[in-house]
Design an enzyme around this catalytic site. Sequence first.
Site, PDB file in Angstrom:
ATOM      1  N   GLU A  18       0.811  -1.223   0.000  1.00  0.00           N
ATOM      2  CA  GLU A  18       0.000   0.000   0.000  1.00  0.00           C
ATOM      3  C   GLU A  18       0.843   1.271   0.000  1.00  0.00           C
ATOM      4  OE1 GLU A  18      -2.559  -3.249   1.850  1.00  0.00           O
ATOM      5  OE2 GLU A  18      -0.473  -2.571   2.070  1.00  0.00           O
TER       6      GLU A  18
ATOM      7  N   LYS B  44     -17.768  -0.328   6.021  1.00  0.00           N
ATOM      8  CA  LYS B  44     -18.275  -1.310   5.063  1.00  0.00           C
ATOM      9  C   LYS B  44     -19.785  -1.205   4.879  1.00  0.00           C
ATOM     10  CE  LYS B  44     -17.626  -6.095   3.606  1.00  0.00           C
ATOM     11  NZ  LYS B  44     -16.960  -7.386   3.916  1.00  0.00           N
TER      12      LYS B  44
ATOM     13  N   PHE C 203     -11.807  -6.788  14.095  1.00  0.00           N
ATOM     14  CA  PHE C 203     -10.749  -7.297  13.235  1.00  0.00           C
ATOM     15  C   PHE C 203     -10.408  -6.276  12.156  1.00  0.00           C
ATOM     16  CE2 PHE C 203      -9.563  -9.751   9.366  1.00  0.00           C
ATOM     17  CZ  PHE C 203      -8.324 -10.219   9.824  1.00  0.00           C
ATOM     18  N   GLN C 204      -9.134  -5.971  12.026  1.00  0.00           N
ATOM     19  CA  GLN C 204      -8.589  -5.014  11.063  1.00  0.00           C
ATOM     20  C   GLN C 204      -9.226  -3.624  11.197  1.00  0.00           C
ATOM     21  OE1 GLN C 204      -8.505  -6.776   7.070  1.00  0.00           O
ATOM     22  NE2 GLN C 204      -6.476  -7.601   7.525  1.00  0.00           N
TER      23      GLN C 204
ATOM     24  N   MET D 281      24.572   8.794   1.909  1.00  0.00           N
ATOM     25  CA  MET D 281      24.567  10.118   2.530  1.00  0.00           C
ATOM     26  C   MET D 281      24.858  10.030   4.024  1.00  0.00           C
ATOM     27  SD  MET D 281      24.428  13.308   1.954  1.00  0.00           S
ATOM     28  CE  MET D 281      23.535  13.748   0.465  1.00  0.00           C
TER      29      MET D 281
END
Length: 561
Positions: free
Chosen positions: A47, A159, A109-110, A474
């Site tokens: 993502e 949802k 959940f999630q 760097m």
Amino acid sequence: MTGSEILITALEKEGVDTIFGFPGGAVLPVYDALFSSSLRHVVVRHEQGAVHMADGYARATGKPGVVLVTSGPGATNTVTGIATAYMDSIPLVVLTGQVPTALIGNDAFQEADIVGITRPCTKHNYLVKDIKDLATIVKKAFYIAMSGRPGPVLIDLPKDVLTNTEHFRYPDEVSMPTYQPTFRGHSRQIRRAVEGILQAERPVIYAGGGVVLSDSAKELLKFAERLSIPVTTTLMGLGGFPGTHPLFLGMLGMHGTYCANMAVTNTDCLIAIGARFDDRVTGKIDEFAPYAKIIHIDIDPTSISKNVKVDIPIVGDVRLVVKEMSRTLSEMKVRGKKGRLAGWRRQIEGWDNTHKLSYKKSVNKIKPQYVVERLYELTKGEAIIATEVGQNQMWTAQFFKFNKPRTFLTSGGLGTMGYGFPAAIGAQIACPGRVVIDIAGDGSIQMNIQELATAVQYRLPVKVAILNNRFLGMVRQWQELFYGSRYSSTCIEVMPDFVRLAESYGAAGLRAAAPQEVDGVIKEALSIKDRPVIMDFVVDREENVYPMVPAGQPINKMLLV
């Protein structure tokens, strides 16, 4: 329509053609609606990569990038990309799934409070609680992302909102009384600025990313040429003024050119256009442009006098303000007097001749600057260039001449390693006929290397030029200069064979280990049109970026080659 159908239809009405995303349970209804829509969906492998791709798409086109991810870890994986876009003022609309409204706050959940998590790094965000509000929120999100100072907007989608039904009504416009950006600069302030510029004997234009974002490069060029004012840009402003123009001084700041830093230090009138006086530009603030009357043009009023106190502030859209300044010059019947600043130009040329950008060439080792120079020459400067972050980024800014806006994609404010490759993919999708190259370090390229699969799947001919020194370059440079060459955790002991890695994904892999092999590798990479290419350049391991202003020092105190 269901909420998902409303969302997809609204995106189509906003002119969206591409979404970057990764499916999951909370957004399955949206993916079902996508199945029969006109929108192109690019399936990423992480993502964070999706957000960087949308960011690269936005920078290359000027259109907002759109991201779709699921709830919980899908949403939290976007945060680095969102913060990257926020720091550089890039317009994005990020759509995240969420658990049903009845479960919010129950540690379902999630579930993750992505609205709370991203509040500090979004321009605005929404949790949609009622399907009746969905269409209007989408309209507002695109308006906020693109207007004023651009930035990312997040919409969190429970949802049940996506599965409920409602009549679809999409507003033609939105009214937001508490959000009213100022587009036109104050006419009296503009006149004051013009009068101050005309009185100056040593003026310098300091142009930032706002010049690119507001599509005002043409207006800036006309204004600078009319008065023969030299121009320097920030990292984000590269391409906003032609890099080969005789008035261009190069980039200023920590790794800026000697003549740009000396000109800004000695100017008596600094015209800051779409820039925010970042610490990497100013160095020690109380010694930055100490003799200058400072004019600052920016659409974001909070950026003005935030870091450096200015004398003439102008709040407004850069393109409109610069056009108005040119109109004011015409009303005052001012014609360009090229000879007026001849002495100042000679002084700047003297600084440039004293310390030009350079490096010690080698017949045995590939110098990373040489690779960047050859990429510029062999693409005739017409490529879109993305970078990762670190030495590769600075060498690109120094040695690739950007003559057009929206051809340089880099993470300036946040300095996100792993940005360049997915951003290049987004730019390649947006501009399928262009050559797109990511100039990378061997450390940063591995942070989103999984997106090679995305590039292969969509047959994208993105080129990746790895400046491979087997160091976190760097950080190693700072350790060499300021920590007694104690290379703590910066030597990468285990390194993949990038050629074989590319081939394992179905991409092309090429390698150059000597200077005489560089051109052949670049030419072969440019000839490949049907898949991504990784070019592994084995470069001098301890080459440094110069000039360099040590932390806390004024910008005229540079370490030179």
